[in-house]
Design a protein around this motif. Structure first.
Motif, PDB file in Angstrom:
ATOM      1  N   HIS A  30       0.813  -1.216   0.000  1.00 26.83           N
ATOM      2  CA  HIS A  30       0.000   0.000   0.000  1.00 26.83           C
ATOM      3  C   HIS A  30       0.846   1.265   0.000  1.00 26.83           C
ATOM      4  O   HIS A  30       2.070   1.235   0.164  1.00 26.83           O
ATOM      5  N   ASN A  34      -2.192   4.379   4.091  1.00 25.96           N
ATOM      6  CA  ASN A  34      -3.128   3.329   3.698  1.00 25.96           C
ATOM      7  C   ASN A  34      -2.748   2.043   4.419  1.00 25.96           C
ATOM      8  O   ASN A  34      -1.772   1.993   5.162  1.00 25.96           O
ATOM      9  N   ASP A  35      -3.528   1.003   4.169  1.00 29.72           N
ATOM     10  CA  ASP A  35      -3.188  -0.322   4.685  1.00 29.72           C
ATOM     11  C   ASP A  35      -3.632  -1.363   3.670  1.00 29.72           C
ATOM     12  O   ASP A  35      -3.991  -1.021   2.530  1.00 29.72           O
ATOM     13  N   HIS A  36      -3.629  -2.628   4.075  1.00 26.37           N
ATOM     14  CA  HIS A  36      -3.948  -3.718   3.152  1.00 26.37           C
ATOM     15  C   HIS A  36      -5.324  -3.597   2.514  1.00 26.37           C
ATOM     16  O   HIS A  36      -5.562  -4.103   1.422  1.00 26.37           O
ATOM     17  N   ASP A  57       0.306  -4.918   5.708  1.00 20.41           N
ATOM     18  CA  ASP A  57       0.411  -3.628   6.386  1.00 20.41           C
ATOM     19  C   ASP A  57       1.901  -3.392   6.597  1.00 20.41           C
ATOM     20  O   ASP A  57       2.588  -4.249   7.173  1.00 20.41           O
ATOM     21  N   HIS A  61       2.360   0.029  10.948  1.00 19.55           N
ATOM     22  CA  HIS A  61       1.065   0.458  10.444  1.00 19.55           C
ATOM     23  C   HIS A  61       0.003  -0.553  10.860  1.00 19.55           C
ATOM     24  O   HIS A  61       0.138  -1.751  10.601  1.00 19.55           O
ATOM     25  N   CYS A  62      -1.025  -0.085  11.515  1.00 14.88           N
ATOM     26  CA  CYS A  62      -2.226  -0.882  11.810  1.00 14.88           C
ATOM     27  C   CYS A  62      -1.896  -2.213  12.469  1.00 14.88           C
ATOM     28  O   CYS A  62      -1.492  -2.247  13.618  1.00 14.88           O
ATOM     29  N   LYS A  63      -2.014  -3.335  11.753  1.00 14.18           N
ATOM     30  CA  LYS A  63      -1.865  -4.649  12.368  1.00 14.18           C
ATOM     31  C   LYS A  63      -0.432  -5.171  12.377  1.00 14.18           C
ATOM     32  O   LYS A  63      -0.193  -6.285  12.861  1.00 14.18           O
ATOM     33  N   SER A  64       0.499  -4.401  11.843  1.00 14.18           N
ATOM     34  CA  SER A  64       1.899  -4.837  11.800  1.00 14.18           C
ATOM     35  C   SER A  64       2.710  -4.162  12.892  1.00 14.18           C
ATOM     36  O   SER A  64       2.579  -2.953  13.119  1.00 14.18           O
ATOM     37  N   VAL A 183      -5.317   4.983  10.078  1.00 14.74           N
ATOM     38  CA  VAL A 183      -3.921   4.556   9.954  1.00 14.74           C
ATOM     39  C   VAL A 183      -3.013   5.496  10.743  1.00 14.74           C
ATOM     40  O   VAL A 183      -2.085   5.045  11.429  1.00 14.74           O
ATOM     41  N   SER A 186      -3.114   4.664  14.308  1.00 17.16           N
ATOM     42  CA  SER A 186      -2.669   3.315  14.666  1.00 17.16           C
ATOM     43  C   SER A 186      -1.274   3.299  15.276  1.00 17.16           C
ATOM     44  O   SER A 186      -0.879   2.314  15.898  1.00 17.16           O
TER      45      SER A 186
END
Length: 272
Positions: A30, A34-36, A57, A61-64, A183, A186
């Protein structure tokens, strides 16, 4: 799917399918803030039509987990480490905007160590150099919500998606703005907005990287893109050994403004 990469868990959306080593793999990268999820329509299709899908991600970022990459080169190392972690022998790299530069750099670097591992490179909404105005760089720190509004104004050529995208009544501008705010929130330690923009603005390696890429390269460009106008990709196209160019009637957010066009371009390019 969480994968241990460089000592941290990296999240990759798989389209609801388990990873199958017997299938070809496509890694989706991304852009800034942004993310996945920006790839949701294209990845869902490919995951159900014979591909392993890894829509990541980026770190921090976010879930990473981990630290957001400070440069295109650093992010490219993460992508290569992901391929190594899963022992992937053949992969297509697909990136949007900031992610397109990451995919390019990863393909060039990996070609020196694992010739042939990157089978295809797709650069969506790309440009080189990918300049960011000093005012926008400053506002990404001093007034990030205002900067998000500005980026979204330049990223969209329409307020509503075609019937195939996301569902009736979707407001593309509002949805993208909400994603970018999410994001940004996050990571409370690092401003991923400014970090990503600065990495784009600082990157100077594309002219050296593109000649190293031996695989076919697809450029998917938006004819109404104000962030990365099609003419801004020409220097990369000229350096490419095997370029294919697809222009779609869309702005910078091609994956939602022209979802079927992007998917069809991927299908035509990636087919055996």
């Amino acid at each position: 799917m969480q994968i241990s990469v460089q000592g941290h868990d990296l999240y990759a959306y798989t389209g609801g399918k388990p990873f199958n080593p017997a299938q070809p793999t496509a890694v989706f990268i991304h852009g800034v803030l942004n993310d996945h999820s920006v790839w949701i329509l294209q990845t869902r299709y490919m995951a159900h039509h014979g591909w392993n899908v890894l829509a990541i991600d980026l770190p921090g970022h976010c879930k990473s987990e981990g630290t957001p990459p400070q440069s295109v080169e650093e992010a490219a190392d993460t992508v290569i480490a992901l391929l190594d972690a899963l022992k992937i022998e053949i992969a297509a790299l697909i990136g949007h905007s900031f992610g397109s530069l990451i995919a390019l750099e990863a393909a060039a670097r990996d070609a020196q160590v694992h010739p042939g591992r990157v089978s295809h490179l797709v650069m969506v909404g790309t440009a080189y150099p990918m300049r960011v105005s000093p005012a926008l760089l400053d506002q990404s720190v001093s007034a990030p919500f205002k900067a998000i509004d500005m980026v979204n104004s330049f990223s969209h050529s329409t307020l509503a998606p075609p019937p195939s995208a996301l569902g009736p009544g979707t407001w593309l501008y509002g949805g993208s703005k909400a994603l970018m705010r999410r994001v940004l929130a996050s990571n409370t330690q690092v401003n991923v907005f400014h970090t990503g923009f600065k990495a784009c603005d600082d990157y100077r390696g594309a002219e050296a990287a593109m000649p190293q890429v031996a695989c076919p390269v697809l450029f998917v460009l938006g004819s109404a893109d104000q962030m990365t106008p099609p003419k801004a990709a020409q220097s990369l196209i000229d350096l490419c050994k095997q370029p294919k160019v697809v222009k779609l009637p869309a702005g910078h957010s091609l994956m939602t403004e022209a979802p079927e066009g992007v998917l069809q371009a991927l299908k035509d390019f990636l087919k055996p």
